[in-house]
Write a protein that holds these residues in place. Structure first.
Motif, PDB file in Angstrom:
ATOM      1  N   TYR A  55       0.858  -1.180   0.000  1.00  0.00           N
ATOM      2  CA  TYR A  55       0.000   0.000   0.000  1.00  0.00           C
ATOM      3  C   TYR A  55       0.903   1.242   0.000  1.00  0.00           C
ATOM      4  O   TYR A  55       1.812   1.335  -0.835  1.00  0.00           O
ATOM      5  CB  TYR A  55      -1.010  -0.051   1.146  1.00  0.00           C
ATOM      6  N   PHE A  56       0.710   2.199   0.893  1.00  0.00           N
ATOM      7  CA  PHE A  56       1.513   3.430   0.861  1.00  0.00           C
ATOM      8  C   PHE A  56       2.832   3.302   1.627  1.00  0.00           C
ATOM      9  O   PHE A  56       3.658   4.216   1.602  1.00  0.00           O
ATOM     10  CB  PHE A  56       0.711   4.600   1.439  1.00  0.00           C
ATOM     11  N   ASP A  57       3.019   2.195   2.305  1.00  0.00           N
ATOM     12  CA  ASP A  57       4.166   2.039   3.206  1.00  0.00           C
ATOM     13  C   ASP A  57       5.341   1.387   2.485  1.00  0.00           C
ATOM     14  O   ASP A  57       5.530   0.176   2.529  1.00  0.00           O
ATOM     15  CB  ASP A  57       3.748   1.205   4.419  1.00  0.00           C
ATOM     16  N   PHE A  58       6.124   2.194   1.785  1.00  0.00           N
ATOM     17  CA  PHE A  58       7.292   1.659   1.079  1.00  0.00           C
ATOM     18  C   PHE A  58       8.363   2.728   0.948  1.00  0.00           C
ATOM     19  O   PHE A  58       8.114   3.926   1.136  1.00  0.00           O
ATOM     20  CB  PHE A  58       6.898   1.135  -0.309  1.00  0.00           C
ATOM     21  N   ASN A  59       9.542   2.280   0.619  1.00  0.00           N
ATOM     22  CA  ASN A  59      10.637   3.168   0.227  1.00  0.00           C
ATOM     23  C   ASN A  59      11.447   2.456  -0.845  1.00  0.00           C
ATOM     24  O   ASN A  59      11.090   1.358  -1.285  1.00  0.00           O
ATOM     25  CB  ASN A  59      11.499   3.561   1.435  1.00  0.00           C
ATOM     26  N   THR A  60      12.532   3.065  -1.258  1.00  0.00           N
ATOM     27  CA  THR A  60      13.333   2.484  -2.335  1.00  0.00           C
ATOM     28  C   THR A  60      13.815   1.088  -1.979  1.00  0.00           C
ATOM     29  O   THR A  60      13.733   0.159  -2.803  1.00  0.00           O
ATOM     30  CB  THR A  60      14.534   3.393  -2.652  1.00  0.00           C
ATOM     31  N   ASP A  61      14.309   0.919  -0.768  1.00  0.00           N
ATOM     32  CA  ASP A  61      14.846  -0.390  -0.373  1.00  0.00           C
ATOM     33  C   ASP A  61      13.772  -1.463  -0.405  1.00  0.00           C
ATOM     34  O   ASP A  61      14.028  -2.599  -0.839  1.00  0.00           O
ATOM     35  CB  ASP A  61      15.464  -0.310   1.020  1.00  0.00           C
ATOM     36  N   LYS A  62      12.569  -1.118   0.063  1.00  0.00           N
ATOM     37  CA  LYS A  62      11.491  -2.109   0.084  1.00  0.00           C
ATOM     38  C   LYS A  62      11.111  -2.518  -1.341  1.00  0.00           C
ATOM     39  O   LYS A  62      10.936  -3.711  -1.641  1.00  0.00           O
ATOM     40  CB  LYS A  62      10.271  -1.547   0.818  1.00  0.00           C
ATOM     41  N   ILE A  63      10.984  -1.554  -2.232  1.00  0.00           N
ATOM     42  CA  ILE A  63      10.616  -1.871  -3.613  1.00  0.00           C
ATOM     43  C   ILE A  63      11.711  -2.712  -4.269  1.00  0.00           C
ATOM     44  O   ILE A  63      11.428  -3.682  -4.990  1.00  0.00           O
ATOM     45  CB  ILE A  63      10.355  -0.585  -4.415  1.00  0.00           C
ATOM     46  N   LEU A  64      12.961  -2.363  -4.018  1.00  0.00           N
ATOM     47  CA  LEU A  64      14.057  -3.134  -4.614  1.00  0.00           C
ATOM     48  C   LEU A  64      14.125  -4.553  -4.049  1.00  0.00           C
ATOM     49  O   LEU A  64      14.475  -5.494  -4.777  1.00  0.00           O
ATOM     50  CB  LEU A  64      15.385  -2.415  -4.391  1.00  0.00           C
ATOM     51  N   SER A  65      13.760  -4.729  -2.788  1.00  0.00           N
ATOM     52  CA  SER A  65      13.771  -6.085  -2.232  1.00  0.00           C
ATOM     53  C   SER A  65      12.726  -6.950  -2.917  1.00  0.00           C
ATOM     54  O   SER A  65      12.953  -8.137  -3.190  1.00  0.00           O
ATOM     55  CB  SER A  65      13.526  -6.039  -0.724  1.00  0.00           C
ATOM     56  N   ILE A  66      11.574  -6.368  -3.224  1.00  0.00           N
ATOM     57  CA  ILE A  66      10.545  -7.106  -3.967  1.00  0.00           C
ATOM     58  C   ILE A  66      11.038  -7.407  -5.378  1.00  0.00           C
ATOM     59  O   ILE A  66      10.884  -8.526  -5.886  1.00  0.00           O
ATOM     60  CB  ILE A  66       9.233  -6.300  -4.000  1.00  0.00           C
ATOM     61  N   ALA A  67      11.642  -6.406  -6.019  1.00  0.00           N
ATOM     62  CA  ALA A  67      12.129  -6.592  -7.390  1.00  0.00           C
ATOM     63  C   ALA A  67      13.209  -7.663  -7.463  1.00  0.00           C
ATOM     64  O   ALA A  67      13.215  -8.490  -8.386  1.00  0.00           O
ATOM     65  CB  ALA A  67      12.648  -5.266  -7.937  1.00  0.00           C
ATOM     66  N   LYS A  68      14.118  -7.676  -6.512  1.00  0.00           N
ATOM     67  CA  LYS A  68      15.206  -8.663  -6.542  1.00  0.00           C
ATOM     68  C   LYS A  68      14.677 -10.079  -6.433  1.00  0.00           C
ATOM     69  O   LYS A  68      15.101 -10.986  -7.170  1.00  0.00           O
ATOM     70  CB  LYS A  68      16.201  -8.365  -5.413  1.00  0.00           C
ATOM     71  N   GLU A  69      13.746 -10.292  -5.523  1.00  0.00           N
ATOM     72  CA  GLU A  69      13.184 -11.634  -5.364  1.00  0.00           C
ATOM     73  C   GLU A  69      12.350 -12.002  -6.587  1.00  0.00           C
ATOM     74  O   GLU A  69      12.400 -13.133  -7.069  1.00  0.00           O
ATOM     75  CB  GLU A  69      12.327 -11.705  -4.095  1.00  0.00           C
ATOM     76  N   ALA A  70      11.590 -11.040  -7.095  1.00  0.00           N
ATOM     77  CA  ALA A  70      10.752 -11.301  -8.261  1.00  0.00           C
ATOM     78  C   ALA A  70      11.585 -11.657  -9.488  1.00  0.00           C
ATOM     79  O   ALA A  70      11.232 -12.555 -10.261  1.00  0.00           O
ATOM     80  CB  ALA A  70       9.877 -10.081  -8.551  1.00  0.00           C
ATOM     81  N   SER A  71      12.699 -10.962  -9.669  1.00  0.00           N
ATOM     82  CA  SER A  71      13.544 -11.234 -10.841  1.00  0.00           C
ATOM     83  C   SER A  71      14.116 -12.642 -10.801  1.00  0.00           C
ATOM     84  O   SER A  71      14.249 -13.299 -11.840  1.00  0.00           O
ATOM     85  CB  SER A  71      14.669 -10.201 -10.939  1.00  0.00           C
ATOM     86  N   LYS A  72      14.434 -13.132  -9.609  1.00  0.00           N
ATOM     87  CA  LYS A  72      14.956 -14.497  -9.484  1.00  0.00           C
ATOM     88  C   LYS A  72      13.922 -15.531  -9.912  1.00  0.00           C
ATOM     89  O   LYS A  72      14.275 -16.618 -10.378  1.00  0.00           O
ATOM     90  CB  LYS A  72      15.360 -14.773  -8.036  1.00  0.00           C
ATOM     91  N   LEU A  73      12.648 -15.185  -9.746  1.00  0.00           N
ATOM     92  CA  LEU A  73      11.576 -16.137 -10.018  1.00  0.00           C
ATOM     93  C   LEU A  73      11.079 -16.075 -11.452  1.00  0.00           C
ATOM     94  O   LEU A  73      10.236 -16.885 -11.849  1.00  0.00           O
ATOM     95  CB  LEU A  73      10.408 -15.866  -9.059  1.00  0.00           C
ATOM     96  N   GLY A  74      11.578 -15.109 -12.231  1.00  0.00           N
ATOM     97  CA  GLY A  74      11.190 -15.013 -13.633  1.00  0.00           C
ATOM     98  C   GLY A  74      10.156 -13.948 -13.939  1.00  0.00           C
ATOM     99  O   GLY A  74       9.696 -13.833 -15.074  1.00  0.00           O
ATOM    100  N   ILE A  75       9.782 -13.139 -12.959  1.00  0.00           N
ATOM    101  CA  ILE A  75       8.846 -12.038 -13.191  1.00  0.00           C
ATOM    102  C   ILE A  75       9.568 -10.951 -13.981  1.00  0.00           C
ATOM    103  O   ILE A  75      10.725 -10.639 -13.718  1.00  0.00           O
ATOM    104  CB  ILE A  75       8.295 -11.518 -11.856  1.00  0.00           C
ATOM    105  N   GLU A  76       8.865 -10.343 -14.941  1.00  0.00           N
ATOM    106  CA  GLU A  76       9.533  -9.521 -15.951  1.00  0.00           C
ATOM    107  C   GLU A  76       9.404  -8.014 -15.745  1.00  0.00           C
ATOM    108  O   GLU A  76      10.125  -7.243 -16.377  1.00  0.00           O
ATOM    109  CB  GLU A  76       8.962  -9.875 -17.335  1.00  0.00           C
ATOM    110  N   MET A  77       8.483  -7.587 -14.886  1.00  0.00           N
ATOM    111  CA  MET A  77       8.268  -6.146 -14.713  1.00  0.00           C
ATOM    112  C   MET A  77       7.858  -5.844 -13.279  1.00  0.00           C
ATOM    113  O   MET A  77       7.083  -6.586 -12.676  1.00  0.00           O
ATOM    114  CB  MET A  77       7.183  -5.645 -15.677  1.00  0.00           C
ATOM    115  N   LEU A  78       8.370  -4.746 -12.758  1.00  0.00           N
ATOM    116  CA  LEU A  78       7.974  -4.230 -11.443  1.00  0.00           C
ATOM    117  C   LEU A  78       7.141  -2.972 -11.672  1.00  0.00           C
ATOM    118  O   LEU A  78       7.585  -2.038 -12.357  1.00  0.00           O
ATOM    119  CB  LEU A  78       9.217  -3.904 -10.614  1.00  0.00           C
ATOM    120  N   VAL A  79       5.938  -2.950 -11.104  1.00  0.00           N
ATOM    121  CA  VAL A  79       5.065  -1.782 -11.227  1.00  0.00           C
ATOM    122  C   VAL A  79       4.946  -1.109  -9.869  1.00  0.00           C
ATOM    123  O   VAL A  79       4.527  -1.731  -8.887  1.00  0.00           O
ATOM    124  CB  VAL A  79       3.672  -2.174 -11.748  1.00  0.00           C
ATOM    125  N   LEU A  80       5.331   0.158  -9.821  1.00  0.00           N
ATOM    126  CA  LEU A  80       5.206   0.967  -8.608  1.00  0.00           C
ATOM    127  C   LEU A  80       3.854   1.662  -8.636  1.00  0.00           C
ATOM    128  O   LEU A  80       3.580   2.483  -9.512  1.00  0.00           O
ATOM    129  CB  LEU A  80       6.336   1.990  -8.541  1.00  0.00           C
TER     130      LEU A  80
END
Length: 736
Positions: free
Chosen positions: A340-365
């Protein structure tokens, strides 16, 4: 030729594949509707008009003119001349009079299909050519000219309708009702199918028999709405997915609309569709024009399913545009339900890093990256980066996501403004409002006046600054409230009621600029979920967020209803967390994947916090989606189960156009005690061919057997099969 004119009988015949539509000039002046249905060889079927029956026609007996006008099946009926049924056109002339009487003047037939000024519309391709008829009508008393525009798709059972008005006089007049289409049917034995709902419950199917009087759906909210979709169908009482005659109507528009069927005193049915006349006016000064949006009409003689597949083929080929028209969409993960509204750069990047390992192709903020937005009570309109949250700025975040091999997408709500924003403080008059009246808040926001070019230019300049300074490859365009106190500080009093329509034209203008300037960006529309899921939006946006309700079981009804008219490839569908954030239900991760695979597919969760067992399933889900998406995206869709009739199970199929393969998907919603397996008949296969299911290549079954006898959906269908409530299974059939 698709369109012919019989000079002797003054009859028009429009042939769209296996469908004929006929009307004629009556008594040298009016247009009378003759026939709409399965193709017939006849060029003239005058007898259907009953012109030799009482009441006598005006040219032989003017004393009964009013009775005649109240029974004639008009092609485009006007208000005030003695036709007391629902009219398609009503005006207010310079003398304050509301009567209009359109008479035939001329016509022309030409190849191709015209664009509509400022409006989305279907178009032709080499695969789907069309021919167009324009019939010019004139009200000699006021000088109002109306050009009825019909386009016929030669290879599809599709006819489109729109109307172009022009004031040929030297006096102003107003349009107060300017619908796009009217169709007359000679009986009342129809059911009406509509798609209704609410937030998180969009496009549920409702079917009811017509009765005497008027039955309608509409929107007066400034958008096509959660509550009623701009689609309606009239079908025979016994029509089902596979049998019966069906007439489907869809309005290519994203604002206020009406669709209405009226059963008249003579047990005939008049159907009309167009811009909702409630609170609508449009001033036409001398020489000015107004174009009514397009209505798409589809005829099926093989049930509701065939109607749906015709709509799907038309929209995939002749409405959706751009780079992603015939292309698999990126598999994305959206952070909304994760943070929801509770995020910062580090939090978004942590989601992106794990997602990229799993084969997800795009991160939407999603929401919350701009202004000083920590909740939904501020900052809409301030489209600059909230650097307290995004340390290092947006470009830094995008670059870091790109380094992971992922694309980056961004959420905007460009039509809205928060009272707590720099934009509103500088330009309070840019919000839609009525001077002196309290302004109604919804989600702590107002609606910007998109009838004003300076407003659109300002918003677009801010969006453009973001897009030009970071590698944004996807935009989620949201709209989270409807219109109230509809007034503009920039329009004169005599044009204030034009604001509803001018607002929609402004939205189209800005979406058109965006898709023209950034053709490689994938645009996904959203409006509190699915409140603007309509063909007008599909012209700019090849996919639309189907609903904010991402629960797999609720989505069975939502996606079933949506598929009545719209291709599955346009449905934004994601795997979300459990318990589901809308309904609190727990469903298997596998089932959530199978249901989302019907649409664009993606994830709406915090991939760093879900159970390891679910996380481990994501790579296989992605591989499965990539494997079957070409079939889902381009194949014929068949609905087999129906959660509106039996909410214990659902099933559907996608079949290749050449019948070479098929994907069958089954969801057991509720397990059945002490009962044998379900027997389900497949659809759409080649009855003369043999197929094997991919996991059993040595077992051949004829298409006829699969469709006429069926398959058994067992309780424990293999090691990964049906196991209790909310379980699912897919089968891939390949032609031998």
């Amino acid at each position: 030729m698709s369109i012919t004119y019989n000079e002797k009988s003054r009859s028009f015949k429009l042939r769209a594949n296996n469908t004929d539509y006929m009307f004629k000039v009556i008594n040298g002046e009016y247009l009378g509707h003759v026939y709409y249905g399965k193709k017939v060889p006849d060029e003239d079927m005058d007898w259907l008009l009953r012109l030799d029956e009482s009441p006598f026609t005006p040219e032989t007996n003017n004393r009964d003119r009013a009775v005649y006008l109240d029974t004639t099946p008009f092609e485009y009926p006007c208000f005030g001349i003695g036709d007391y049924r629902e009219s398609a056109l009503k005006i207010l002339d310079s003398e304050g009079m509301s009567t209009c009487d359109l008479r035939y003047v001329s016509h022309k037939i030409y190849e191709g299909k015209p664009a509509l000024e400022g409006l989305p519309a279907t178009f032709t391709t080499d695969k789907s050519p069309a021919q167009t008829l324009e019939v010019t009508m004139l009200d000699a008393h006021t000088g109002l000219e109306a050009v009825l525009v019909y386009s016929v798709f030669e290879n599809l059972d599709v006819i489109t309708r729109s109307v172009r008005f022009r004031n040929t006089s030297d006096k102003p007049l107003k349009l107060t009702r300017a619908l796009s289409a009217c169709v007359e049917f000679d009986h009342d034995k129809f059911d009406m199918i509509t798609l209704n709902g609410s937030w998180a419950r969009e496009r549920h199917i409702e079917r009811a028999p017509l009765h005497h009087g008027k039955q309608s759906i509409d929107s007066c909210r400034g958008e096509s709405s959660h509550q009623n979709n701009p689609f309606a169908a009239l079908c025979e009482h016994n029509a089902d997915e596979d049998r019966g005659e069906v007439f489907g109507f869809n309005f290519v528009y994203s604002g206020n609309f009406i669709a209405q069927a009226e059963v008249t005193q003579h047990k005939k049915t008049r159907f009309v569709m167009g811009i909702n006349p409630l609170d609508f006016e449009w001033l036409l000064e001398s020489g000015e024009t107004f174009t009514a949006p397009e209505v798409v009409m589809v005829h099926s003689d093989e049930g509701i399913g065939k109607m749906s597949r015709i709509f799907h083929d038309l929209y995939r080929e002749n409405l959706i545009r751009g780079e992603y028209k015939n292309k698999r969409r990126p598999i994305l993960i959206n952070n909304w339900e994760a943070t929801y509204f509770d995020f910062n750069t580090d939090k978004i990047l942590s989601i992106a890093k794990e997602a990229s390992k799993l084969g997800i192709e795009m991160l939407v903020l999603d929401d919350g990256w701009f202004g000083h937005r920590d909740s939904d009570n501020s900052s809409l309109g301030d489209w600059f980066v909230y650097e307290k949250k995004l340390q290092g700025g947006l470009k830094h975040l995008v670059d870091e996501v790109n380094k992971l091999g992922m694309k980056f997408g961004l959420w905007f709500e460009p039509e809205m403004v928060s009272p707590d924003s720099d934009l509103y403080r500088a330009h309070p008059d840019w919000a839609i409002q009525i001077k002196g009246r309290d302004m109604t808040l919804c989600r702590e926001q107002y609606v910007l006046d998109y009838s004003r070019k300076e407003v659109r230019d300002y918003v677009y300049s801010m969006m453009k600054n973001i897009l030009d300074n970071a590698n944004i490859e996807y935009i989620k365009w949201d709209m989270n409230r409807q219109l109230t106190e509809v007034g503009s500080a920039a329009l004169p009093a005599e044009r204030q009621r034009e604001l509803w329509h001018r607002y929609v034209l402004g939205v189209y203008d800005l979406m058109g600029r965006l898709t023209t300037d950034y053709p490689h960006i994938l645009l996904e529309n959203c409006s509190g979920g699915g409140a603007r899921f309509d063909p007008g939006i599909l012209y700019f946006s090849p996919q639309i967020w189907c609903s904010d309700d991402t629960d797999a079981i609720e989505r069975l009804k939502i996606q079933h209803g949506t598929s009545i008219c719209y291709p599955c490839s346009t449905m934004g569908a994601h795997v979300s967390d459990c318990p589901n954030h809308t309904v609190g239900r727990n469903t298997p991760f596998r089932t959530r994947g199978h249901v989302a695979m019907v649409g664009t597919f993606g994830y709406e969760l915090d991939v760093t916090r879900i159970p390891q067992e679910d996380r481990d399933m994501i790579p296989a889900q992605i591989d499965e989606f990539k494997k079957y998406n070409p079939l889902v995206r381009t194949g014929d869709h068949y609905r087999i189960g129906n959660m509106f009739e039996d909410n214990t199970w659902d099933a559907w199929m996608f079949v290749a156009k050449d019948k070479s393969e098929a994907l069958f998907e089954f969801v057991q919603v509720m397990a059945r005690p002490n009962m044998r397996s379900r027997r389900i008949k497949l659809k759409g296969l080649d009855p003369d061919a043999y197929y094997y299911e991919e996991s059993e290549p040595d077992k051949l079954i004829s298409g006829a057997a699969l469709m006429n006898a069926g398959i058994n959906c067992a309780k424990a269908w293999g090691a990964d099969g049906i196991k209790g409530d909310y379980s699912s299974k897919i089968l891939h059939y390949i032609k031998h």
